[in-house]
Design an enzyme around this catalytic site. Structure first.
Site, mmCIF file in Angstrom:
data_model
loop_
_atom_site.group_PDB
_atom_site.id
_atom_site.type_symbol
_atom_site.label_atom_id
_atom_site.label_comp_id
_atom_site.label_asym_id
_atom_site.label_seq_id
_atom_site.Cartn_x
_atom_site.Cartn_y
_atom_site.Cartn_z
ATOM 1 N N ASP A 155 0.865 -1.170 0.000
ATOM 2 C CA ASP A 155 0.000 0.000 0.000
ATOM 3 C C ASP A 155 0.909 1.231 0.000
ATOM 4 O O ASP A 155 2.087 1.131 0.343
ATOM 5 C CB ASP A 155 -0.886 -0.027 1.245
ATOM 6 C CG ASP A 155 -1.798 1.183 1.333
ATOM 7 O OD1 ASP A 155 -2.294 1.621 0.295
ATOM 8 O OD2 ASP A 155 -1.995 1.688 2.456
ATOM 9 N N ASP B 287 -1.542 -0.929 6.030
ATOM 10 C CA ASP B 287 -1.700 -0.405 7.386
ATOM 11 C C ASP B 287 -3.139 -0.067 7.746
ATOM 12 O O ASP B 287 -3.400 0.340 8.869
ATOM 13 C CB ASP B 287 -0.850 0.862 7.564
ATOM 14 C CG ASP B 287 -1.430 2.051 6.814
ATOM 15 O OD1 ASP B 287 -1.973 1.836 5.715
ATOM 16 O OD2 ASP B 287 -1.349 3.174 7.327
ATOM 17 N N ASP C 127 -7.068 -2.410 3.374
ATOM 18 C CA ASP C 127 -6.185 -3.484 2.921
ATOM 19 C C ASP C 127 -6.550 -4.839 3.521
ATOM 20 O O ASP C 127 -5.897 -5.833 3.218
ATOM 21 C CB ASP C 127 -4.731 -3.160 3.289
ATOM 22 C CG ASP C 127 -4.307 -1.791 2.791
ATOM 23 O OD1 ASP C 127 -4.604 -1.479 1.633
ATOM 24 O OD2 ASP C 127 -3.688 -1.037 3.568
#
Length: 1146
Positions: free
Chosen positions: A480, A833, A837
């Site tokens: 990410d 994080d 996700d």
């Protein structure tokens, strides 16, 4: 009559923030077969079990499917007593069909309340009683629906609820409605059973490993190996006790985490509010949320008020989330889509309720909740498809085949000695217990346990230890961007207002903006809230509000005072300009919020001025999305060029828009779609998002180790490309090709185009391909990715193979990307994080969540380090663990083969290894060495070559075969050297086994085999490139030296006492003893050199004889084909689904 069915509705339950494993995903399927008890078959099984002394019951315990087939006959699902379920992983489960009597008036009530499917359910057996037929599988309740001819998840009853239906439930349910629903849905409990010690002991002892141990102990006792049998029994009892303690401890921990019952306030249809146990909650109950908050016992849709919720337990996201009321409308409710921001999830901490009188409606209970799904995924983890674990089972079968050969040889040899049938049986079975080591599966977990401890010391926590070995085979890692590669916080870099003449000059400080819609939008368009006077919210929004200098105020008490000041509208928050003091005359009040959605890429608010005089709607989100919702004449012509310029510099760009709203509009009922259309473009907010200093270093480490790194982000594609260049995922001088795919519309057909980034010198088709491979990178956004998947599936593998940046990706697209990469046989790692996700983290082979929590169920691995430096550490530990598991597996197999050969050699001359000799070799040598052998740590560098995961590869099997031959030659050598000595005294041929001890043959073979146990541990201990050298494992080194000294002493100077205890013959010829040591040394040197040569590729010549084979990994095969196709990608060509050349893999 139909005998088979499916568990329909598997995908119908309300999803959680983190999608469940494949079992509950839309593409899953369970095959269900119905069976009915047959009384005579049941009695016949009882009789057979008694005659077989319980062996049949043991077989049924190991294979429940056989028990069903033996005791039952196949029948229709409608009349089944027992169900045989085959899940999507091809595993079989046996469940019992349960029935429950409904209340007398429930039939008519359910006809009124529910759809036809529910009527089917309760009309079953109408002529007798109103019965509900259901079964429980992994905590989920499945009910029988005759119209579908299948058992369906009970959540099918409420899967079609609309937002309007949920608002209708605000009036509450009647007591009878609650009772009927409680019968249908069951209690609102996430019940993790904690089994009593006796039941755990029974299940553990019936494990094939311990059954084998018990039978072996009985065999050893009958063969008068008392010391050895007693020691193994004590160790097994200790092992079972420790295992039971750990299992029960984990069950209690999970039970305490999952089991949660509190008292809550529920509104009934009479308007009264009742205080009930959360265990009695059912979907449709109207829940009154206290202002001080609570720990949520169910999933619920928020209908009134606003709630500040901490979802870190489910998502790992540490920033509290503001939940807003669910809008009314006919759209179908689903917590997976944009309604997620209106859903309160079970297990999350509701910190504070705002707006006075927060009300929610229960949508899911028990295991159908978000928390229930995650607990179920922990209790029933998805099987790990890893070659090493598959090969270990096959390897045991190979050892079993070796044991059969040894048994046949033993029978032939012993038959000639006129041994009794009892003795012949004992001796033959004894060979089996030696050739197939029962401790082999347990031994290979040692390396994983050591790795897990080292990771914990480094701040990386693991809830799925078997995945540590999988880390060693990761071939691609997805990252990410925001908060992972870049800093989580952003700084305001400037603002550009839009006007009739285009964009204004960049204003570095929003405080310098003149009063107007732009400044008001920056101050108001957010979901920042106050907790005990401190602002909380998304870091980006906190910075945005802070940059304006405006202050946030929230209503106190029932908020009626503020409501009156702003025209009687329900005020959620008030924003005041910095020069205003305590007056609210120029302030703006937020009266409606539509929170940010990753799928929608925007958020919006509705504000009113003092006295309700002016009503404005503001929108904030991705520039492309906001511009598409604004009137075209208000978007400056330079929009695309300005956006490209800022994005290519790595700046985070947001756009704002606004529009006046009619004062007579009912703002409480206004829908999002009405607010977010025909907006006026306000301008751009530019924010600086710095790359974390560790990111470039880690990406470079992965690149040098030949590990692909890709970025998967929701940000702008140009911003993502810039960050990828800064991180080192792509070079500044390497061309970037954008993949632009459009979906089919009523006016156009799907198209696909590969375009070189602007500002790059024109290149020819072949010039982007270098001699060493491909010197370009593809970049694609979420819309193009969706179109590519739907309309150009033949191009998808090739794009995935070359793409480095995936931008504007929605959460479900991130998950889909991971799965598509796995289809190409990549071992995929994912590092993120945030809550967006979670799906990708769980779908990946290795998911790493950057979170402050010690452990999060959002992913298998959780790192407290807030940067990606944990990734190479995790891969190094995975490779070390995999290499260690390989070494231990080969050593334990070799240990069995050494002892197997020794026994067969001694059987030939009518003797055997002694009781305490077995004890010395098995416990003091092999077991102790195996335990400390795995303690070595990982190498400090990542090597470009990944370790092998196949136990059945030619180098592994070939080296074991060569070592076995060397071992046999060594043992036969000392045997014949012993018998050729002048002082040799032959054995007494009239007796057999341990009665012949001590003797010369036994002592010489035992001494050499003891040396072989020690030096094979050295031979199989691997160092470079994935582990530190052997001498760094000082515990193993010390144990080696001590055991070598002991064995040398036993060989050269055993002494009378030791000879008597171990039943050894004390040779008087020192030269002979030294010769034994010399043979052991030569044996070690031969095996060591052989292993080095095998590691250097000695056995690869066999592969050359078979010819060069194509790789089994699809991505390698496609890569080879693309390297021979210089015309790909076709630059500056517009492709349609029917105009292309397909590269296929056979």
């Amino acid at each position: 009559m139909e005998r088979h069915g499916s568990a329909a509705g598997l995908q119908s339950g309300l999803p959680s923030p983190s999608p469940r494993d494949r079992l509950l995903s839309p593409d899953s399927h369970m095959d269900v077969q119905g069976y009915k008890w047959v009384r005579w078959r049941v009695w016949l099984c009882h009789l057979t079990a008694a005659l077989s002394l319980g062996l049949l019951l043991l077989l049924f315990h190991w294979r429940p499917r056989l028990a069903v087939l033996a005791r039952c006959c196949s029948c229709s699902l409608a009349f089944a007593d027992i169900l045989l379920i085959r899940d999507s992983f091809d595993q079989h489960h046996v469940v019992e069909v349960l029935t429950e009597q409904m209340e007398d008036n429930s039939l008519e009530l359910m006809v009124e309340l529910e759809d036809n499917e529910c009527r089917d359910t309760v009309q079953l057996h109408k002529e007798e009683k109103t019965l509900l037929r259901y079964y429980l599988f992994e905590g989920l309740r499945y009910i029988w629906l005759p119209r579908k001819g299948a058992f369906c998840r009970v959540s099918v009853l409420n899967e079609n609820w609309t937002c309007k239906d949920l608002h209708d439930f605000q009036k509450g349910l009647s007591p009878l409605e609650q009772s009927v629903r409680r019968c249908m849905y069951g209690p609102n409990l996430i019940d993790v059973p904690v089994k009593p010690y006796m039941k755990l002991l029974f299940e553990e002892v019936l494990n094939p490993f311990y059954v084998f141990q018990v039978l072996s102990i009985i065999l050893w006792l009958s063969d008068e190996y008392y010391y050895y049998a007693v020691c193994i029994f004590i160790i097994s009892v200790f092992s079972i006790g420790l295992s039971l303690y750990e299992i029960r401890k984990q069950s209690i921990t999970l039970h305490n985490m999952a089991h949660f019952v509190i008292n809550v306030t529920v509104r009934t249809n009479s308007g009264a509010e009742e205080y009930v146990s959360s265990e009695e909650l059912v979907p449709g109950d109207c829940l009154i949320i206290p202002q001080e908050g609570l720990l949520l016992p169910c999933d619920a849709a928020l209908l009134a008020g606003e709630c500040l919720v901490n979802e870190s337990m489910l998502t790992g996201e540490s920033v509290p989330v503001l939940k807003t009321p669910l809008p009314t409308g006919e759209m179908r409710y689903s917590s997976e889509t944009e309604q997620r921001r209106h859903t309160l999830f079970c297990g999350t901490q509701l910190i504070q309720a705002k707006g006075g009188g927060a009300v929610a409606v229960v949508t899911s209970t028990g295991f159908f909740t978000a928390k229930g799904s995650l607990v179920s995924s922990i209790m029933h983890p998805q099987p790990i498809d890893f070659r090493f674990y598959k090969d270990s089972t096959k390897f045991l079968l190979i050892l079993g085949f070796v044991a059969i050969i040894g048994t046949i040889y033993s029978i032939v040899i012993l038959w000639k000695t006129n041994m009794t049938w009892q003795g012949l049986l004992i001796r033959s079975l004894d060979v089996v217990t030696i050739a197939v080591p029962p401790a082999l599966p347990a031994a290979i977990t040692t390396g994983t346990i050591y790795a897990q401890r080292r990771l914990k010391r480094q701040g990386i926590f693991c809830i799925s230890p078997p995945r540590i070995n999988v880390c060693g085979k990761v071939s691609i890692f997805c990252f990410d961007k925001t908060g992972t590669l870049t800093e989580g916080g952003l700084d305001v870099w400037g603002v550009m207002e839009a006007g009739t003449a285009g964009f204004s000059e960049l204003v570095p400080d929003p405080r310098l903006l003149p009063p107007g819609p732009m400044l008001s939008g920056l101050a108001c368009c957010h979901t920042v809230t106050l907790l005990q006077g401190r602002p909380l919210g998304d870091p980006l929004e906190l910075k945005m509000v802070e940059s304006t200098g405006w202050t946030l105020q929230e209503p106190e008490g029932d908020g009626k005072v503020l409501d009156a000041e702003f025209g009687g509208h329900r005020v959620l928050a008030v924003l005041k300009p910095p020069t205003q003091g305590t007056s609210t005359r120029e302030a703006l009040a937020i009266v409606r919020r539509f929170p940010f959605s990753s799928a929608l890429q925007r958020m919006s608010v509705v504000t009113v001025a003092h006295g309700g005089q002016s009503v404005l709607a503001f929108i904030k989100g991705s520039p492309e999305m906001v511009a598409s919702l604004c009137r075209a004449e208000t978007v400056p012509a330079q929009f695309s060029s300005e956006l490209s310029g800022f994005s290519s510099e790595g700046l985070r760009v947001l756009a704002l828009g606004y529009k006046p709203v009619d004062r007579n509009t009912d703002l409480r009922a206004i829908e999002r779609g009405e607010v977010e259309k025909d907006m006026r473009f306000l301008g751009l907010l530019i924010m600086k998002n710095l790359v974390k200093p560790e990111s470039a270093t880690v990406i470079n480490i992965l690149r040098l180790a030949n590990l692909r790194s890709v970025m998967v982000t929701g940000d702008n594609i140009l911003t993502a490309v810039n960050v990828a260049k800064v991180c080192g995922m792509m070079g500044f001088d390497e061309p970037v090709i954008f993949v632009n795919a459009t979906a089919q519309t009523a006016q156009s057909v799907p198209t696909l185009k590969f375009s070189l980034e602007e500002g790059v010198a024109p290149v020819t088709q072949t010039s982007i391909v270098t001699r060493g491979g491909f010197d370009y990178h593809l970049a694609i956004n979420g819309k193009s990715f969706a179109a590519l998947c739907n309309h150009f599936p033949e191009y998808l593998p090739k794009v995935l193979l070359r793409a480095t940046v995936f931008a504007r990706m929605a959460p479900d697209q991130k998950t889909q990307l991971v799965k598509e990469l796995q289809k190409l046989n990549y071992r995929v790692g994912m590092c993120g994080d945030g809550a967006n996700d979670c799906g990708a983290l769980k779908a990946a082979d290795v998911g790493v969540s950057l979170s402050e929590a010690e452990a999060s169920v959002a992913s298998p691995f959780t790192s407290k380090t807030e940067n990606i430096s944990c990734v190479p550490l995790l891969i190094r530990e995975g490779r070390c663990s995999l290499v260690t598991s390989f070494s231990l597996f080969r050593y334990m197999a070799m240990y069995s083969l050494i002892q197997f050969c020794s026994v067969l050699v001694l059987y030939t001359v009518k003797t055997n290894i002694g009781d305490l000799q077995f004890l010395y070799c098995d416990l003091l040598l092999a077991t102790l060495l195996a335990v400390v052998m795995g303690a070595g740590g990982p190498s400090k560098e990542l090597h470009p070559c990944r370790p092998s995961a196949s136990l059945l590869a030619i180098p592994v099997l070939g080296s074991l075969l060569i070592h076995t031959c060397v071992i046999v030659v060594g043992q036969l050598a000392v045997f014949f050297i012993t018998t050729s000595q002048d002082w040799y005294v032959p054995l007494n041929s009239t007796i057999f086994g341990s009665a012949n001890l001590p003797n010369m043959e036994n002592t010489s073979v035992f001494c050499l085999s003891a040396f072989q146990f020690i030096f094979m541990a050295v031979v199989f201990t691997k160092g470079y490139p994935h582990k530190k050298p052997l001498f760094f494992n000082w515990i193993f080194l010390c144990v080696l030296l001590v055991l070598f000294a002991m064995t040398t002493w036993l060989t050269l100077y055993p002494g009378a006492v030791v000879c008597r205890i171990l039943q050894l013959h004390d040779f008087l010829d020192m030269n002979f003893k030294m010769l034994l040591v010399a043979v052991a040394a030569l044996n070690f040197l031969t095996c060591f050199v052989t292993e080095v040569l095998v590691d250097r590729g000695l056995l690869n010549c066999f592969r050359l004889l078979c010819g060069r084979r194509q790789s089994k990994k699809q991505y390698k095969r496609i890569n080879a084909l693309l390297s021979e196709s210089p015309s790909w990608p076709p630059l500056s060509q517009t492709l349609s689904p029917t105009e292309h050349t397909v590269i296929q893999c056979s």
